[in-house]
Design an enzyme around this catalytic site. Structure first.
Site, PDB file in Angstrom:
ATOM      1  N   GLU A 293       0.831  -1.221   0.000  1.00 26.68           N
ATOM      2  CA  GLU A 293       0.000   0.000   0.000  1.00 26.68           C
ATOM      3  C   GLU A 293       0.858   1.261   0.000  1.00 26.68           C
ATOM      4  O   GLU A 293       0.733   2.095   0.901  1.00 26.68           O
ATOM      5  CB  GLU A 293      -0.881   0.024   1.259  1.00 26.68           C
ATOM      6  CG  GLU A 293      -1.746  -1.188   1.479  1.00 26.68           C
ATOM      7  CD  GLU A 293      -2.379  -1.204   2.885  1.00 26.68           C
ATOM      8  OE1 GLU A 293      -2.019  -0.353   3.723  1.00 26.68           O
ATOM      9  OE2 GLU A 293      -3.218  -2.065   3.130  1.00 26.68           O
ATOM     10  N   CYS A 362      -1.128  33.776   9.535  1.00 21.55           N
ATOM     11  CA  CYS A 362      -0.869  34.427  10.830  1.00 21.55           C
ATOM     12  C   CYS A 362      -0.523  33.417  11.909  1.00 21.55           C
ATOM     13  O   CYS A 362      -1.290  33.216  12.858  1.00 21.55           O
ATOM     14  CB  CYS A 362      -2.077  35.257  11.216  1.00 21.55           C
ATOM     15  SG  CYS A 362      -2.317  36.593  10.067  1.00 21.55           S
ATOM     16  N   GLU A 363       0.563  32.726  11.736  1.00 20.67           N
ATOM     17  CA  GLU A 363       1.087  31.771  12.716  1.00 20.67           C
ATOM     18  C   GLU A 363       2.604  31.842  12.608  1.00 20.67           C
ATOM     19  O   GLU A 363       3.147  31.788  11.491  1.00 20.67           O
ATOM     20  CB  GLU A 363       0.704  30.319  12.351  1.00 20.67           C
ATOM     21  CG  GLU A 363      -0.751  30.018  12.280  1.00 20.67           C
ATOM     22  CD  GLU A 363      -1.340  29.554  13.603  1.00 20.67           C
ATOM     23  OE1 GLU A 363      -0.570  29.217  14.519  1.00 20.67           O
ATOM     24  OE2 GLU A 363      -2.575  29.566  13.695  1.00 20.67           O
TER      25      GLU A 363
HETATM   26  C1  LIG Z   1      -2.859   1.693   6.337  1.00 17.92           C
HETATM   27  C2  LIG Z   1      -1.926   2.540   5.531  1.00 17.92           C
HETATM   28  N1  LIG Z   1      -1.471   2.064   4.364  1.00 17.92           N
HETATM   29  C3  LIG Z   1      -0.646   2.783   3.589  1.00 17.92           C
HETATM   30  C4  LIG Z   1      -0.218   4.038   3.969  1.00 17.92           C
HETATM   31  C5  LIG Z   1       0.686   4.791   3.047  1.00 17.92           C
HETATM   32  O1  LIG Z   1       1.881   5.128   3.617  1.00 17.92           O
HETATM   33  P1  LIG Z   1       3.051   5.708   2.702  1.00 17.92           P
HETATM   34  O2  LIG Z   1       2.529   6.901   1.990  1.00 17.92           O
HETATM   35  O3  LIG Z   1       4.124   6.046   3.660  1.00 17.92           O
HETATM   36  O4  LIG Z   1       3.446   4.625   1.771  1.00 17.92           O
HETATM   37  C6  LIG Z   1      -0.640   4.566   5.186  1.00 17.92           C
HETATM   38  C7  LIG Z   1      -0.168   5.888   5.612  1.00 17.92           C
HETATM   39  O5  LIG Z   1      -0.303   6.355   6.687  1.00 17.92           O
HETATM   40  C8  LIG Z   1      -1.536   3.809   5.987  1.00 17.92           C
HETATM   41  O6  LIG Z   1      -1.982   4.270   7.152  1.00 17.92           O
END
Ligand SMILES: Cc1ncc(COP(=O)(O)O)c(C=O)c1O
Length: 445
Positions: A293, A362-363
């Site tokens: 992912e 404004c921070e």
């Molecule tokens: C469950 C899950 N999968 C995949 C990702 C993607 O992470 P990255 O962009 O670091 O590959 C995240 C990011 O927080 C996530 O929470």
């Protein structure tokens, strides 16, 4: 000292970061995948996000190659960049999608991802989101608690739908990254603790609508070392043996999450060869489809944020460059003290000196770089903020009633507007200017 406040040291040479982003400097100034960025800034104004489809495709194919030793599916983490144009590029590469909300599910379907190539993760999915997931017959729905699993079972029964379930396990592996984006260790909100996984299997076995198809983990984001993947996979292998022994015969996949780190500064990012060895060697004998992912790895380097210098000032012994992009456009420096390279769109070979690059919000925390050695840029000049393709636009807000930036996608030497700049009037069009009229007053029940 301002410069010391940034988490990562900056490299003196941004060459490798620029090469990964498809950036080159020539007579027309800075070009991305062959397109002069000045021409995009002229036409679109600033701040504007620019992404390169060529770079995204290159990254996708490199990762695909690294995983060639196992049956696999790369599900792009839509949270990192959810622009439909970007999603379409990845879908056309063959990617699936990894989501964390019903909104992202609607986007992924609108971008044309096949439902069976979609994974729905997330620690707090609502009943409505679980319903949408169950109706859509997704690749798998990764549950993160026993209660969520019970609720998914109820929803599946109500709909009479079969749902492929993944159990996202908390593998209790600590990966070295910013604490806000480290998600695989014990004592944090993510994943089902290992000692509850067999209970989850029992719940699934009792409900004929639920099929346990996947055991999943996600360790964190911006991981530049492959060792935590090897450790996490070792724990998953043990759990997979246990759940199979407990009668989970529908298991056909294992999901090792995203998190692959990229090169922002001197750090080279994840080494794909080492990642491949950590992943492919232990997982191949399982015969399961390996889901990954990644978000940042695929799109992070492929994006820049163009901004214009508005003013300079000297105050309290420091030099400031005030630009038209701010923390509402790119939150990462303010939120994580993240380091992004900043380069001139039209380099002029001037001497550098340390400046704070700040936005108009404004921070005091509204900065893009602190104590950064920069050429003495003049008002009206454009800068490109590198590594802005992931967790850039998607984390932007309308703070200070600022319209969000435009987004542009470069492909095959041309560029296309994939989201126009937000119109400020649109931001408050639906608000009630006179809320106490009889038609708008809420009545107690
Ligand atoms: C469950 C899950 N999968 C995949 C990702 C993607 O992470 P990255 O962009 O670091 O590959 C995240 C990011 O927080 C996530 O929470």
């Amino acid at each position: 000292m301002a410069g010391a406040a940034e988490m990562m040291p900056g490299p003196s040479d941004l060459g490798p970061v620029m090469a990964e982003a498809g950036l080159e400097t020539g007579v027309l100034g800075l070009r991305m995948s062959g397109v002069p960025l000045a021409s995009i800034a002229d036409a679109m104004g600033t701040p504007t996000y620019v992404y390169s489809a060529d770079v995204i495709e290159r990254r996708y194919h490199a990762l695909d190659q690294a995983l060639a030793g196992v049956p696999h599916r790369i599900c792009f983490a839509v949270k990192s960049n959810s622009n439909l144009g970007v999603l379409r590029v990845l879908r056309d590469c063959g990617a699936g999608a990894d989501l964390v909300s019903g909104g992202e599910l609607k986007r992924a379907l609108a971008a044309g991802f096949a439902p069976e190539h979609i994974v729905f993760s997330g620690v707090g999915k609502s009943r409505a989101e679980l319903r949408l997931a169950a109706e859509s017959a997704l690749g798998h729905v990764n549950v993160e608690s026993l209660e969520e699993l019970q609720r998914l079972g109820e929803v599946a029964n109500e709909l009479g739908a079969e749902v492929r379930v993944g159990i996202r396990v908390n593998p209790d592996v600590t990966a070295e990254t910013h604490p806000y984006i480290s998600t695989g260790q014990g004592g944090i909100k993510f994943g089902v603790p290992a000692d509850q996984v067999l209970k989850a299997v029992e719940i699934i076995k009792k409900n004929p609508r639920l099929k346990l198809s996947c055991i999943a983990m996600h360790l964190g984001s911006q991981l530049v070392d492959a060792t935590p993947y090897a450790e996490g996979i070792a724990r998953l292998l043990k759990l997979i043996a246990e759940v199979r022994a407990a009668g989970a015969h529908d298991l056909d996949s294992v999901d090792i999450g995203g998190g692959l780190g990229i090169r922002y500064a001197g750090d080279p990012g994840i080494d794909l060869e080492k990642y491949s060895a950590a992943v492919v060697t232990p997982l191949r004998p399982l015969g399961l489809t390996v889901y990954v992912e990644p978000g940042r790895y695929l799109v992070g380097s492929a994006g820049v944020l163009l901004t214009e210098v508005m003013y300079r000032k000297h105050s309290g012994g420091k030099d400031f460059v005030i630009v038209d992009a701010a923390m509402n456009d790119l939150l990462r420096p303010s939120l994580y003290r993240a380091w992004h390279g900043i380069v001139e769109v039209t380099p002029k070979g001037r001497a550098v000196k340390p400046v704070d690059v700040v936005g108009p919000i404004c921070e005091t925390g509204d900065f893009l770089a602190l104590g950064r050695p920069m050429p003495e840029v003049e008002p009206g000049e454009r800068l490109a903020i590198l590594g802005a393709g992931a967790y850039g636009f998607v984390m932007s807000s309308n703070y200070n009633t600022r319209g969000r930036a435009a987004e542009v996608l470069i492909r095959d030497g041309g560029w296309h507007v994939v989201r126009p700049r937000e119109d400020v009037e649109e931001l408050f069009r639906t608000e009630a200017v006179d809320p106490f009229t009889p038609t708008t007053v809420g009545k107690p029940k």
